[in-house]
Design an enzyme around this catalytic site. Structure first.
Site, PDB file in Angstrom:
ATOM      1  N   SER A  18      15.760 -47.656  -4.762  1.00  0.00           N
ATOM      2  CA  SER A  18      15.568 -46.471  -5.606  1.00  0.00           C
ATOM      3  C   SER A  18      14.190 -45.873  -5.367  1.00  0.00           C
ATOM      4  O   SER A  18      14.045 -44.646  -5.251  1.00  0.00           O
ATOM      5  CB  SER A  18      15.725 -46.832  -7.085  1.00  0.00           C
ATOM      6  OG  SER A  18      17.005 -47.358  -7.330  1.00  0.00           O
ATOM      7  N   CYS A  37      25.541 -49.087 -11.552  1.00  0.00           N
ATOM      8  CA  CYS A  37      24.632 -48.157 -12.218  1.00  0.00           C
ATOM      9  C   CYS A  37      25.366 -47.301 -13.236  1.00  0.00           C
ATOM     10  O   CYS A  37      24.780 -46.786 -14.165  1.00  0.00           O
ATOM     11  CB  CYS A  37      23.974 -47.245 -11.197  1.00  0.00           C
ATOM     12  SG  CYS A  37      23.699 -48.054  -9.646  1.00  0.00           S
TER      13      CYS A  37
END
Ligand SMILES: *Cc1c(COP(=O)(O)O)cnc(C)c1O
Length: 394
Positions: free
Chosen positions: A73, A326
């Site tokens: 990320s 997620c």
């Protein structure tokens, strides 16, 4: 409880025992700060250098082009925001796809609120970006193309070589989120004309919280974290030495085993796909049939909720995923499944199973046997299924 069957290796993997062994001394014995002068700290510095060398070798780039980060990320955020900032005078347009990981999509959305223009490309029914669409959407003010190497939900491998060639021809920078692909498929950044690439250790049997960003020499990169001089003054903070050492080892093992592992996992994956499609009616495989990650299978089962399937699998010690980790907990269907054209109800009834080289044929058979029973049970409780049966028996 019986043995755990872990089929969620796209979410994260078990750390390889040799990786753990490689990391331990950097907690207990060689705990020095790599920036310190005394020779004791040299051990830590050597570990960081050695890992960087392994990783650069794996991608076919120079060690100076690898920057360690805290994961995939961060690498995605850094790559995209940095290019947006450094090349603002050239333009404000970014090209990406509708099926990117949220680390890319949400970064692009953030930039779109701050004066950038973003094109989100459609994909075909198999989840592939069309290179001609990439080319057609390039404008004079385009500064970045960011398209993932392989999709984390449906496993489709993107035409990266073609996109790299187009980016180069049009003099536009090309970043790829290769978090799912690194260690699974061979990647040569020079051959593919990749300018920036994100990767994460915990997807390839390394520890969590460590990743890297490859940045081709000559690209203007802004600092992501300001502070000390670590990572060539671009990413400050004392290095995560055990994490970096572990990542290097994980990469080394991944490279050594890649061919054999891919062959093994592909065969098991195909066995899983064939059994599910043959034995569970009203089922579809999502993603490309062959251009897909060796360990990924993603199905849509009509008339059931993916979440219910997951819960019932969990009761039998089987771990899978619907959409991605997620988005679990959210009731929105996966943006990836919607982008490949699934209607909402089918997108809701999907299941991702991702294998590792520790998965056995028996694990797969146990899982398919369980799925057959529980999907039938869920369908028998579904009013939609009842209507469907009625209408079809008339
Ligand atoms: C897991 C994943 C990420 C995020 O990586 P983290 O190291 O967990 O931050 C980004 N992109 C893709 C495609 C992933 O699968």
């Amino acid at each position: 409880m019986s043995k755990l069957i872990y089929l969620d290796n796209a979410a994260t993997t078990a750390v390889h025992p040799e990786v753990v062994a490689e990391m331990l001394p950097y907690f207990t014995e060689f705990y020095g700060n790599p920036s310190s002068i005394y020779s004791f700290a040299g051990k830590s510095r050597q570990a960081v250098d050695a890992s960087r060398k392994i990783i650069a070798g794996a991608l076919g780039c120079s060690e100076k082009e690898i920057y360690f980060t805290a994961g995939g990320s961060e690498s995605d955020n850094w790559a995209i925001k940095s290019i947006a900032e450094s090349y603002r005078s050239k333009g404000n347009h970014i090209i990406t796809s509708k099926i990117e990981h949220h680390a890319v999509l949400h970064t692009c959305e953030y930039l779109a609120k701050n004066g950038y223009e973003v094109t989100y490309l459609d994909v075909d029914g198999d989840g592939r970006v069309r290179p001609e669409d990439v080319e057609a959407s390039i404008r004079p003010e385009t500064i970045l193309i960011t398209i993932m190497f392989a999709n984390n939900e449906i496993g489709t491998i993107e035409p990266i070589r073609e996109i790299g060639r187009i980016a180069k021809e049009h003099n536009v920078l090309f970043h790829t989120d290769a978090v799912q692909a690194v260690g699974q498929v061979p990647i040569d950044v020079k051959e593919y004309n990749i300018d920036m690439l994100s990767a994460s250790s915990h997807k390839l049997k390394g520890p969590k919280g460590i990743g890297f960003l490859y940045v081709r020499n000559g690209i203007k990169l802004t600092s992501f974290i300001h502070g000390g001089g670590q990572e060539r003054k671009k990413r400050a903070g004392t290095e995560n030495v055990p994490g970096i050492a572990g990542f290097g080892k994980a990469m080394e093992i991944a490279l050594e085993t890649m061919e054999v592992r891919a062959e093994y996992e592909t065969e098991l994956r195909d066995h899983l796909i064939e059994r599910v499609l043959a034995e569970i009616p009203h089922t579809k495989l999502n993603g490309h049939r062959t251009d897909r990650l060796p360990n990924n299978a993603n199905f849509s089962f009509e008339f059931v909720e993916g979440e219910s399937v997951l819960i019932m699998l969990d009761m039998q010690g089987i771990c899978g995923s619907s959409g991605s980790a997620c988005t679990s907990g959210s009731l929105d269907p996966s943006h990836v499944l919607l982008a490949i054209g699934l209607p909402h109800e089918k997108a809701h009834g999907s299941l991702r199973l991702t294998l590792s080289d520790e998965t056995t044929r028996e694990d797969i058979d146990t899982t398919v046997d369980a799925l057959k029973v529980l999907i039938e049970r869920l369908r028998n409780m579904s009013p939609l299924y009842e209507d469907f049966i009625k209408n079809n028996s008339k």
